[in-house]
Design an enzyme around this catalytic site. Structure first.
Site, mmCIF file in Angstrom:
data_model
loop_
_atom_site.group_PDB
_atom_site.id
_atom_site.type_symbol
_atom_site.label_atom_id
_atom_site.label_comp_id
_atom_site.label_asym_id
_atom_site.label_seq_id
_atom_site.Cartn_x
_atom_site.Cartn_y
_atom_site.Cartn_z
ATOM 1 N N LEU A 147 16.901 -80.375 -54.371
ATOM 2 C CA LEU A 147 16.787 -78.898 -54.044
ATOM 3 C C LEU A 147 18.347 -78.479 -53.724
ATOM 4 C CD1 LEU A 147 13.559 -78.191 -52.157
ATOM 5 C CD2 LEU A 147 14.176 -78.018 -54.660
ATOM 6 N N ASP A 148 18.885 -77.525 -54.081
ATOM 7 C CA ASP A 148 20.203 -76.938 -53.809
ATOM 8 C C ASP A 148 20.193 -76.815 -52.042
ATOM 9 O OD1 ASP A 148 20.850 -76.752 -56.150
ATOM 10 O OD2 ASP A 148 20.568 -74.536 -56.188
ATOM 11 N N LYS A 149 21.315 -77.115 -51.473
ATOM 12 C CA LYS A 149 21.302 -76.925 -49.939
ATOM 13 C C LYS A 149 20.655 -75.827 -49.498
ATOM 14 C CE LYS A 149 24.910 -76.010 -46.454
ATOM 15 N NZ LYS A 149 26.370 -75.756 -46.061
ATOM 16 N N ARG A 246 18.317 -70.223 -60.606
ATOM 17 C CA ARG A 246 19.578 -69.183 -60.098
ATOM 18 C C ARG A 246 20.188 -68.753 -61.437
ATOM 19 N NH1 ARG A 246 22.839 -72.632 -55.605
ATOM 20 N NH2 ARG A 246 23.710 -70.907 -55.362
#
Length: 329
Positions: A147-149, A246
């Protein structure tokens, strides 16, 4: 598995696997094919095994640039050693499920998953090693997806080589189901699917973009509620490309609220309250949360599912947006 750090590594594990080269990979280099057929191992580790004669082609030790052809046999017989010099560090995250095969964790927003340039430590991986030292023997400490930060939510971690191979296979076969909640600007009125390939952005190496020559990426979305110029979305992924949700949302003209990379200036409908305006301007991460995860257990084959509620920041934002919507109505 103990929750306390254990400085003693367990005995090295032996790996014995054989895979034939499929037609679609014929003509490619051995190291390239190996990274596709053994995705649970890093490219550098596979190259090392080729050089050491632990990864053979039709029983022969060859150079990593050797071209392979359909039907050739890749034979892996290696000793798995600790990968990387990552430090075990106390890092806060919630563990929802744990057995000898898998861990399921709830990653908070702001936590990087894997050490990299700019984030050498203090990551989820460092925290996993602190709590479960045996993961040092598993490639990438058992991390099979990311997962992205600044995306919060559910991740599964493999605790054995067998579990890792199973999870990687399920991800490739798209049988792992991942459901997200998001808040986007504008947003759709009806459910739909975005089927647009994603690749590296031509002008900004930090970004991804919809590109004709990109990798297949499929995102399904369902609007849950229209809220004062924004939309509360439920999103499901068939694929797992970098920044997929996104990128796809921004491509449709519905960037996620707070997205610092793909977003645009916040939208404030006429009459927006000062409280909501301040909340939107101060929301500095993409409003995206991995709320549900479903997979087949690597050992039992049982279908398992986990769900976690929205984090407080997203829930507070939705409450404000709903209040604003009612006020306008």
């Amino acid at each position: 598995m103990s929750n306390e750090p254990n400085p003693q590594l367990k005995e090295q594990q032996s790996i014995e696997q054989q895979i034939s080269v499929p037609a679609n990979l014929s003509g490619k280099r051995l190291d390239q094919v190996a990274s596709l057929l053994f995705p649970q191992f890093s490219r550098s580790r596979l190259q090392k095994w080729i050089e050491q004669g632990q990864l053979l082609l039709d029983g022969r030790q060859v150079k990593r640039r050797e071209r392979v052809h359909e039907g050739m046999l890749l034979e892996l017989n290696a000793q798995l050693e600790a990968e990387g010099d990552w430090q075990a560090q106390p890092v806060e995250f919630e563990t929802l499920y744990r057995d000898e095969s898998i861990l399921v964790v709830n990653k908070p927003a702001g936590l990087v998953v894997h050490p990299a340039a700019g984030n050498p430590d203090g990551t989820l991986l460092n925290g996993l090693l602190y709590q479960h030292e045996k993961l040092r023997e598993i490639p990438r400490a058992g991390i099979v997806h990311r997962l992205d930060k600044d995306t919060s939510g559910l991740m599964v971690v493999a605790c054995s080589l067998q579990a890792q191979a199973s999870l990687v296979s399920q991800l490739q076969e798209r049988s792992v189901k991942r459901q997200y909640q998001a808040i986007c600007q504008g947003g759709p009125r009806v459910p739909g699917t975005i089927d647009q390939p994603i690749g590296r952005h031509a002008g900004n190496r930090l970004k991804m973009a919809v590109r004709r020559d990109g990798k297949s990426a499929i995102t399904h979305y369902t609007p849950l509620q229209q809220l004062a110029g924004y939309c509360h979305l439920q999103v499901q992924l068939d694929t797992g490309r970098t920044h997929q949700i996104r990128v796809h949302m921004a491509h449709q003209g519905w960037p996620l609220l707070g997205d610092p990379l793909y977003g645009k200036r916040p939208h404030f409908p006429p009459g927006t309250s000062a409280e909501l305006r301040q909340a939107i301007e101060s929301f500095k991460r993409q409003a995206l949360h991995a709320e549900q995860l479903a997979l087949d257990h690597p050992a039992s084959g049982e279908r398992m599912q986990w769900q976690v509620p929205l984090p407080l920041d997203m829930q507070a934002m939705l409450d404000l947006l709903r209040t604003e919507t009612l006020r306008e109505g």
